[in-house]
Design a protein around this motif. Structure first.
Motif, PDB file in Angstrom:
ATOM      1  N   UNK A 249       0.456  -4.190   3.780  1.00 27.66           N
ATOM      2  CA  UNK A 249       0.398  -4.663   5.155  1.00 27.66           C
ATOM      3  C   UNK A 249       0.563  -3.518   6.130  1.00 27.66           C
ATOM      4  N   UNK A 250       0.585  -3.817   7.440  1.00 33.03           N
ATOM      5  CA  UNK A 250       0.722  -2.779   8.466  1.00 33.03           C
ATOM      6  C   UNK A 250       2.007  -1.958   8.335  1.00 33.03           C
ATOM      7  N   UNK A 251       3.032  -2.545   7.718  1.00 37.08           N
ATOM      8  CA  UNK A 251       4.295  -1.831   7.515  1.00 37.08           C
ATOM      9  C   UNK A 251       4.516  -1.492   6.035  1.00 37.08           C
ATOM     10  N   UNK A 252       3.482  -1.632   5.216  1.00 40.93           N
ATOM     11  CA  UNK A 252       3.650  -1.507   3.768  1.00 40.93           C
ATOM     12  C   UNK A 252       3.230  -0.164   3.198  1.00 40.93           C
ATOM     13  N   UNK A 253       3.849   0.178   2.088  1.00 37.75           N
ATOM     14  CA  UNK A 253       3.442   1.317   1.273  1.00 37.75           C
ATOM     15  C   UNK A 253       3.897   1.041  -0.148  1.00 37.75           C
ATOM     16  N   UNK A 254       3.181   1.616  -1.094  1.00 34.08           N
ATOM     17  CA  UNK A 254       3.509   1.376  -2.490  1.00 34.08           C
ATOM     18  C   UNK A 254       3.142   2.606  -3.318  1.00 34.08           C
ATOM     19  N   UNK A 255       3.953   2.869  -4.310  1.00 33.10           N
ATOM     20  CA  UNK A 255       3.685   3.943  -5.264  1.00 33.10           C
ATOM     21  C   UNK A 255       3.607   3.358  -6.653  1.00 33.10           C
ATOM     22  N   UNK A 256       2.650   3.830  -7.432  1.00 36.40           N
ATOM     23  CA  UNK A 256       2.553   3.371  -8.814  1.00 36.40           C
ATOM     24  C   UNK A 256       2.226   4.534  -9.717  1.00 36.40           C
ATOM     25  N   UNK A 257       2.553   4.378 -10.986  1.00 42.01           N
ATOM     26  CA  UNK A 257       2.192   5.391 -11.972  1.00 42.01           C
ATOM     27  C   UNK A 257       1.411   4.707 -13.089  1.00 42.01           C
ATOM     28  N   UNK A 258       0.427   5.428 -13.588  1.00 40.77           N
ATOM     29  CA  UNK A 258      -0.408   4.917 -14.666  1.00 40.77           C
ATOM     30  C   UNK A 258       0.064   5.482 -15.991  1.00 40.77           C
ATOM     31  N   UNK A 259      -0.450   4.933 -17.091  1.00 43.91           N
ATOM     32  CA  UNK A 259       0.000   5.318 -18.429  1.00 43.91           C
ATOM     33  C   UNK A 259      -0.152   6.799 -18.729  1.00 43.91           C
ATOM     34  N   UNK A 260      -1.100   7.474 -18.093  1.00 46.15           N
ATOM     35  CA  UNK A 260      -1.293   8.898 -18.343  1.00 46.15           C
ATOM     36  C   UNK A 260      -0.475   9.765 -17.397  1.00 46.15           C
ATOM     37  N   UNK A 261       0.434   9.168 -16.651  1.00 43.23           N
ATOM     38  CA  UNK A 261       1.306   9.835 -15.679  1.00 43.23           C
ATOM     39  C   UNK A 261       0.604  10.163 -14.367  1.00 43.23           C
ATOM     40  N   UNK A 262      -0.555   9.579 -14.110  1.00 43.36           N
ATOM     41  CA  UNK A 262      -1.180   9.684 -12.801  1.00 43.36           C
ATOM     42  C   UNK A 262      -0.306   8.941 -11.796  1.00 43.36           C
ATOM     43  N   UNK A 263      -0.136   9.525 -10.612  1.00 41.19           N
ATOM     44  CA  UNK A 263       0.638   8.880  -9.543  1.00 41.19           C
ATOM     45  C   UNK A 263      -0.309   8.525  -8.400  1.00 41.19           C
ATOM     46  N   UNK A 264      -0.206   7.298  -7.925  1.00 44.58           N
ATOM     47  CA  UNK A 264      -0.990   6.820  -6.795  1.00 44.58           C
ATOM     48  C   UNK A 264      -0.032   6.301  -5.734  1.00 44.58           C
ATOM     49  N   UNK A 265      -0.316   6.631  -4.471  1.00 49.42           N
ATOM     50  CA  UNK A 265       0.477   6.113  -3.355  1.00 49.42           C
ATOM     51  C   UNK A 265      -0.484   5.568  -2.308  1.00 49.42           C
ATOM     52  N   UNK A 266      -0.183   4.375  -1.831  1.00 50.00           N
ATOM     53  CA  UNK A 266      -0.975   3.744  -0.773  1.00 50.00           C
ATOM     54  C   UNK A 266      -0.137   3.650   0.486  1.00 50.00           C
ATOM     55  N   UNK A 267      -0.771   3.960   1.615  1.00 46.93           N
ATOM     56  CA  UNK A 267      -0.105   3.847   2.896  1.00 46.93           C
ATOM     57  C   UNK A 267      -0.329   2.476   3.502  1.00 46.93           C
ATOM     58  N   UNK A 268       0.052   2.305   4.772  1.00 48.31           N
ATOM     59  CA  UNK A 268      -0.081   1.023   5.464  1.00 48.31           C
ATOM     60  C   UNK A 268      -1.532   0.563   5.564  1.00 48.31           C
ATOM     61  N   UNK A 269      -1.716  -0.745   5.574  1.00 44.78           N
ATOM     62  CA  UNK A 269      -3.023  -1.396   5.749  1.00 44.78           C
ATOM     63  C   UNK A 269      -4.077  -0.853   4.783  1.00 44.78           C
ATOM     64  N   UNK A 270      -3.707  -0.759   3.508  1.00 44.89           N
ATOM     65  CA  UNK A 270      -4.601  -0.221   2.485  1.00 44.89           C
ATOM     66  C   UNK A 270      -4.990  -1.292   1.481  1.00 44.89           C
ATOM     67  N   UNK A 271      -6.127  -1.051   0.828  1.00 45.63           N
ATOM     68  CA  UNK A 271      -6.589  -1.928  -0.244  1.00 45.63           C
ATOM     69  C   UNK A 271      -7.207  -1.057  -1.335  1.00 45.63           C
ATOM     70  N   UNK A 272      -6.711  -1.195  -2.550  1.00 40.57           N
ATOM     71  CA  UNK A 272      -7.160  -0.390  -3.680  1.00 40.57           C
ATOM     72  C   UNK A 272      -7.472  -1.299  -4.859  1.00 40.57           C
TER      73      UNK A 272
END
Length: 160
Positions: A75-98
């Motif tokens: 959302x407009x105030x949202x952010x999220x970080x995730x890691x994948x099985x191969x240790x890739x790191x992804x971070x999404x900022x506000x108002x994002x869709x992945x």
């Protein structure tokens, strides 16, 4: 010294005698269906974040498994970080869709690849083992173009 050796042999013999006869089976660790489908997990979360899986809106918390074809929304105030099985790191900022379109990490078979779709918003990508073992096998798609990831870090911003 002889007493210790004999005592050890007596204890070993007693253990053998007490062991059940017949074939003994060691319990296999259980893997539930959720873990088998997971290609990563949520590491941190702030503000409004949810994911769509099979058309259902699901809440997200630290540790939530992420599957191929999941769609993450912030959302407009949202952010999220995730890691994948191969240790890739992804971070999404506000108002994002992945969309995590594909993910293959099978090092024993030499199979590697990932296709990540950023529909809108901000993505920070930090490569894991896939990019190191198979450079060029990770691709980020956006509405205006795509990039093959050969380096270790990538920042993408797509305005809605």
């Amino acid at each position: 010294m002889r007493i210790r050796i004999m005592l050890g042999m007596v204890l070993w013999a007693a253990m053998l005698a007490a062991a059940p006869t017949g074939q003994t089976r060691v319990a296999e660790p259980s893997v539930d269906a959720e873990d088998a489908l997971s290609v990563g997990s949520i590491r941190n979360i702030q503000g409004e974040v949810y994911l769509l899986r099979d058309g259902k809106k699901l809440p997200v918390a630290k540790g939530t498994p992420v599957h191929v074809q999941d769609v993450l929304h912030t959302g407009p105030d949202g952010s999220v970080g995730l890691s994948l099985r191969d240790d890739t790191a992804l971070s999404l900022g506000p108002s994002s869709e992945l969309v995590l379109k594909t993910f293959t990490f099978q090092p024993n078979e030499g199979l590697f690849g990932a296709l990540i779709g950023l529909v809108k918003g901000t993505l920070v990508y930090i490569s894991g083992r896939i990019s190191k073992l198979a450079p060029g096998s990770v691709k980020v798609e956006t509405p205006v173009g795509s990039a093959v990831v050969r380096g270790t870090k990538l920042l993408v911003k797509i305005d809605a």
